[in-house]
Write a protein that holds these residues in place. Structure first.
Motif, PDB file in Angstrom:
ATOM      1  N   ASN A 649      -5.392  -1.939  31.417  1.00 54.17           N
ATOM      2  CA  ASN A 649      -5.876  -0.688  30.831  1.00 54.17           C
ATOM      3  C   ASN A 649      -4.769   0.353  30.734  1.00 54.17           C
ATOM      4  N   SER A 650      -3.807   0.327  31.659  1.00 62.05           N
ATOM      5  CA  SER A 650      -2.666   1.251  31.551  1.00 62.05           C
ATOM      6  C   SER A 650      -1.866   0.955  30.286  1.00 62.05           C
ATOM      7  N   GLY A 651      -1.671  -0.346  30.008  1.00 62.99           N
ATOM      8  CA  GLY A 651      -0.948  -0.722  28.785  1.00 62.99           C
ATOM      9  C   GLY A 651      -1.695  -0.284  27.537  1.00 62.99           C
ATOM     10  N   ILE A 652      -3.029  -0.486  27.522  1.00 61.63           N
ATOM     11  CA  ILE A 652      -3.835  -0.073  26.364  1.00 61.63           C
ATOM     12  C   ILE A 652      -3.801   1.444  26.216  1.00 61.63           C
ATOM     13  N   MET A 653      -3.866   2.170  27.342  1.00 61.15           N
ATOM     14  CA  MET A 653      -3.849   3.628  27.314  1.00 61.15           C
ATOM     15  C   MET A 653      -2.542   4.150  26.714  1.00 61.15           C
ATOM     16  N   VAL A 654      -1.427   3.572  27.136  1.00 61.91           N
ATOM     17  CA  VAL A 654      -0.117   4.007  26.606  1.00 61.91           C
ATOM     18  C   VAL A 654      -0.033   3.740  25.107  1.00 61.91           C
ATOM     19  N   ALA A 655      -0.479   2.542  24.698  1.00 61.23           N
ATOM     20  CA  ALA A 655      -0.435   2.206  23.270  1.00 61.23           C
ATOM     21  C   ALA A 655      -1.333   3.140  22.463  1.00 61.23           C
ATOM     22  N   ALA A 656      -2.507   3.474  22.990  1.00 58.69           N
ATOM     23  CA  ALA A 656      -3.421   4.387  22.286  1.00 58.69           C
ATOM     24  C   ALA A 656      -2.828   5.781  22.191  1.00 58.69           C
ATOM     25  N   ALA A 657      -2.191   6.259  23.282  1.00 53.18           N
ATOM     26  CA  ALA A 657      -1.603   7.601  23.288  1.00 53.18           C
ATOM     27  C   ALA A 657      -0.444   7.713  22.305  1.00 53.18           C
ATOM     28  N   LEU A 661      -2.696   2.078  18.463  1.00 55.50           N
ATOM     29  CA  LEU A 661      -4.013   1.438  18.399  1.00 55.50           C
ATOM     30  C   LEU A 661      -5.023   2.369  17.742  1.00 55.50           C
ATOM     31  N   SER A 662      -5.775   1.802  16.804  1.00 50.70           N
ATOM     32  CA  SER A 662      -6.876   2.559  16.220  1.00 50.70           C
ATOM     33  C   SER A 662      -8.022   2.585  17.219  1.00 50.70           C
ATOM     34  N   PRO A 663      -9.007   3.500  17.070  1.00 49.88           N
ATOM     35  CA  PRO A 663     -10.144   3.519  17.995  1.00 49.88           C
ATOM     36  C   PRO A 663     -10.865   2.175  18.086  1.00 49.88           C
ATOM     37  N   GLY A 664     -10.993   1.470  16.964  1.00 44.78           N
ATOM     38  CA  GLY A 664     -11.680   0.181  16.986  1.00 44.78           C
ATOM     39  C   GLY A 664     -10.969  -0.834  17.855  1.00 44.78           C
ATOM     40  N   TYR A 665      -9.632  -0.955  17.673  1.00 47.57           N
ATOM     41  CA  TYR A 665      -8.869  -1.905  18.486  1.00 47.57           C
ATOM     42  C   TYR A 665      -8.825  -1.463  19.951  1.00 47.57           C
ATOM     43  N   SER A 666      -8.728  -0.159  20.156  1.00 51.84           N
ATOM     44  CA  SER A 666      -8.716   0.362  21.521  1.00 51.84           C
ATOM     45  C   SER A 666     -10.009  -0.013  22.245  1.00 51.84           C
ATOM     46  N   ALA A 667     -11.146   0.181  21.562  1.00 52.74           N
ATOM     47  CA  ALA A 667     -12.440  -0.169  22.159  1.00 52.74           C
ATOM     48  C   ALA A 667     -12.540  -1.665  22.403  1.00 52.74           C
ATOM     49  N   LEU A 668     -12.087  -2.453  21.430  1.00 49.84           N
ATOM     50  CA  LEU A 668     -12.181  -3.909  21.554  1.00 49.84           C
ATOM     51  C   LEU A 668     -11.344  -4.421  22.729  1.00 49.84           C
ATOM     52  N   LEU A 669     -10.104  -3.924  22.838  1.00 47.36           N
ATOM     53  CA  LEU A 669      -9.221  -4.385  23.911  1.00 47.36           C
ATOM     54  C   LEU A 669      -9.728  -3.934  25.283  1.00 47.36           C
ATOM     55  N   HIS A 670     -10.128  -2.657  25.353  1.00 46.24           N
ATOM     56  CA  HIS A 670     -10.601  -2.146  26.646  1.00 46.24           C
ATOM     57  C   HIS A 670     -11.864  -2.867  27.112  1.00 46.24           C
ATOM     58  N   ASN A 671     -12.862  -2.947  26.242  1.00 45.96           N
ATOM     59  CA  ASN A 671     -14.115  -3.584  26.629  1.00 45.96           C
ATOM     60  C   ASN A 671     -13.948  -5.087  26.799  1.00 45.96           C
ATOM     61  N   GLY A 672     -13.019  -5.663  26.030  1.00 46.73           N
ATOM     62  CA  GLY A 672     -12.706  -7.078  26.232  1.00 46.73           C
ATOM     63  C   GLY A 672     -12.139  -7.317  27.621  1.00 46.73           C
ATOM     64  N   THR A 673     -11.289  -6.375  28.080  1.00 50.84           N
ATOM     65  CA  THR A 673     -10.742  -6.478  29.441  1.00 50.84           C
ATOM     66  C   THR A 673     -11.846  -6.379  30.479  1.00 50.84           C
ATOM     67  N   THR A 674     -12.765  -5.431  30.262  1.00 49.75           N
ATOM     68  CA  THR A 674     -13.888  -5.268  31.188  1.00 49.75           C
ATOM     69  C   THR A 674     -14.720  -6.543  31.258  1.00 49.75           C
TER      70      THR A 674
END
Length: 687
Positions: A649-657, A661-674
């Motif tokens: 999630n730290s990696g996804i957060m940095v990429a989103a910031a 990452l678009s919101p769609g990919y951000s949601a997909l990656l984060h929730n996929g991790t969960t």
């Protein structure tokens, strides 16, 4: 008028309606756990909004009228209210959200917006209520992230996030429910069939149906189902579960008997004095419900950690928007949070391990039990029924005359002792059978309860029993074996003394039978980090020392009473030890409760099972080591999942910031991790 009304009923399934004057808001979990604690209940579904309860049950153990009566008798005013009790997700919720995702992807924008707004509104409202109450939980972050996506017109991202969230919550709740249902069934007290004389008629009943004043007919091998006194007959009563002593004691008319002990020999009629009253049933139910509701320190810590991560995510999002003014980046950041994986994976891991342990024959009563068990460094064992089977084996046959050898003496003793159910007698008979010794013809056997047996062989009176019986009642002298007898006593052995025609002819020595798996268990525990191993027994010092040396234990405490057992456990804790106590009897209950973790053997009494944090469902001591290993695996998996969630999630957060990452990919990656972390936790059930 009853608060509970039956609205629909099929055999094994009933739907109940709760009156409006008793709202179910916030007490669904309390209600569900309480119902699962009732023997015969299999599954429970509570709909707080509709004021309804659906219960599936075993019709052989429970009826819908009994269920309604139990609910009417509940102290509803003492219900445990949880103001923020989470919504119970169903497969219907997931299907509805997936349909919303399809609508957002393929319907015209106005219809997609209306569908999305309808489906996400409850979550957004919940987040707004938490903000108004100045709470910053994961629901606030989810509400902001999904609401922001919907407000920006990105309905697909909003519905994708909502669908993944509902799937994760459903997985967590489904695992928790199935584990709770299995745990509740396994924790229920077991009842036996007993013969009762009631109104002059003898009938077989379940022990739970006994009434005060009932006359219970008991014989060899029967467990005593309730507290009572002997009305007629004499018996040898095995009180190992009460006193820890492996040899039975003589009980005559007027003597009081305790539930959980057993008849070793003799036939008696017992008048029931105390039964498992509704108060006792309520206590058992309360213990089960508390175990289902319990949260471990690790679970509480990860929930607090998750709430702190929400603030971090909000802070990072605010900083990104302040620097860039980009709402898309803000949405991408808000769609990433550490809390989902942290909040969901810990309870799912515990429930999965509880489920897996139950399938392996181990009843772990909650996450706290596993958490503590993973940390113990000291194990304290009771002896009888724990390290030993409680059975005896012949070790020495000592002849006092030149006319007899050891085989002759053992054959003689076994031929007479086969008429007794005493554990010493059965051990002698088994030893003769194993060595295929011949049966010796003898006269009628007279049995003197708690003393011994007499018979005649070739016209000579043969007496077998305790030394006191033979010397005090038969005038037989064993002084010439005084040194040998002393050595056998020092070795912790029991003895049978034998005479013929008034002369001492020999002694047979026996000892408790060690469990076959005891050495393997002790070695496995040492390998798992439990390096301080202690024996705690009511036996004499000599017997305790002999067993300690034989097993390579670190220390022992002998001649212990139930109270002193608990005190010794407390002393070990005062010296900085995390203590696991392993026992099986009523006398072990104080120590089971005092220890950091109490573990009851499968053959233990109901009180021991109630007092323990862990119960073995199979009569195998190796389960102690397996419980320790499963607990260590659970804690290792939890820590691994926390690290995985933090790093990914730290990696996804940095990429989103940074806008990658678009919101769609951000949601997909984060929730996929969960979901991946959840899948690891769920998979622990099947490894």
């Amino acid at each position: 008028m009853s608060l509970i009304q039956i609205r629909h009923h099929l055999p094994g399934r009933v739907r109940l309606k709760v009156a409006a004057e008793q709202p179910l808001d916030g007490i669904g979990n309390w209600l569900r756990n309480g119902l699962l604690a009732i023997q015969g209940v299999r599954t429970v579904r509570v709909n707080e909004t509709a004021q309804s309860i659906v219960v599936q049950y075993d019709p052989q153990l429970l009826s819908q009228q009994q269920l309604q009566q139990r609910l009417d008798e509940w102290q509803w005013q003492q219900a445990k209210v949880i103001d923020d009790e989470e919504h119970q997700y169903t497969r219907g919720d997931i299907a509805l959200n997936l349909m919303g995702l399809l609508a957002a992807a393929f319907l015209p924008k106005p219809l997609a917006a209306a569908t999305t707004a309808t489906l996400v509104a409850p979550l957004v409202v919940e987040g707004a209520e938490q903000l108004r109450e100045r709470k910053l939980g994961v629901e606030v972050l989810d509400a902001i992230a999904i609401g922001l996506s919907a407000w920006r017109g990105d309905h697909k991202t909003a519905m994708l996030t909502q669908s993944l969230l509902s799937l994760g919550e459903y997985m967590e709740q489904h695992t928790s429910r199935s584990s709770d249902e299995l745990l509740a069934q396994l924790m229920q007290p077991k009842h036996s069939q007993v013969w009762v004389r009631r109104g002059g008629i003898e009938q077989q009943l379940s022990s739970e149906q006994l009434l005060v004043g009932d006359c219970v007919l008991l014989g060899p091998g029967d467990a005593i189902p309730a507290d009572g006194r002997i009305e007629s007959g004499t018996a040898l009563v095995n009180q190992a579960s009460l006193t820890g002593e492996s040899l039975p004691v003589r009980r005559e008319p007027g003597a009081f008997l305790y539930s959980g002990t057993g008849i070793a020999d003799g036939n008696i009629v017992m008048v029931v004095d105390k039964i498992g009253s509704e108060t006792t049933t309520a206590k058992i139910s309360a213990i089960i419900a508390d175990a289902l509701d319990e949260k471990s320190q690790t679970q509480l810590a990860t929930q607090q950690m998750a709430d702190r991560r929400v603030k971090i995510t909000l802070g990072i999002g605010a900083a990104v928007y302040a620097l860039t003014g980009d709402l898309q980046r803000l949405a991408s950041v808000f769609l990433v949070d550490y809390s989902c994986a942290l909040k969901l994976s810990t309870p799912v891991t515990f429930k999965s391990m509880m489920y897996r342990a139950a399938k392996q024959g181990l009843l772990l009563k909650g996450g706290r039990a596993m958490e503590e068990l993973a940390q113990v460094d000291t194990v304290v064992f009771d002896k009888t029924g724990t390290l030993t089977y409680g059975d005896l084996e012949v070790t020495d046959v000592i002849c006092m005359t030149e006319q007899q050898c050891a085989k002759d003496l053992l054959a003689l003793a076994a031929s007479v002792e086969e008429h007794s159910n005493h554990p010493l007698a059965q051990a002698v008979v088994n030893a003769a059978k194993q060595t295929k010794l011949p049966h010796i013809e003898h006269g009628e056997v007279e049995y003197v309860v708690a003393h011994g047996l007499t018979s005649t062989i070739n016209g000579a009176k043969v007496v077998i029993g305790s030394r006191h019986f033979l010397e005090a009642h038969e005038g037989v002298n064993f002084n010439q074996l005084e040194l040998t007898i002393s050595e056998l006593e020092q070795a912790g052995k029991h003895m049978l003394f034998i005479s013929s025609a008034g002369e001492a002819i020999g002694v047979i020595a026996l000892r408790d039978t060690l469990r076959a798996e005891v050495h393997e268990t002790l070695a496995a525990l040492r390998q798992a980090g439990v390096v301080n191993q202690v024996l705690l027994t009511g036996d004499t010092d000599a017997k305790a020392r002999q067993l300690t040396e034989q097993l390579g234990l670190d220390r022992y405490f002998a001649e212990a009473t139930p109270e002193s057992k608990a005190e010794i456990v407390t002393q070990l804790q005062a010296h900085g030890h995390k203590v696991l106590f392993v026992g099986d009897g009523v006398n072990d209950a104080p120590a089971l409760t005092a220890a950091d973790v109490g573990l009851a053997m499968a053959s233990g009494t109901e009180l021991a099972h109630m007092a323990a944090d862990v119960t073995l469902l199979n009569d195998n001591l190796m389960g102690v080591a397996e419980a320790r290993q499963l607990s260590q695996q659970a804690m290792a998996l939890i820590q691994s999942n926390i690290r995985l969630a933090e790093v990914v999630n730290s990696g996804i957060m940095v990429a989103a910031a940074l806008g990658y990452l678009s919101p769609g990919y951000s949601a997909l990656l984060h929730n996929g991790t969960t979901l991946a972390v959840l899948a690891r936790a769920v998979n622990a059930r099947y490894q």
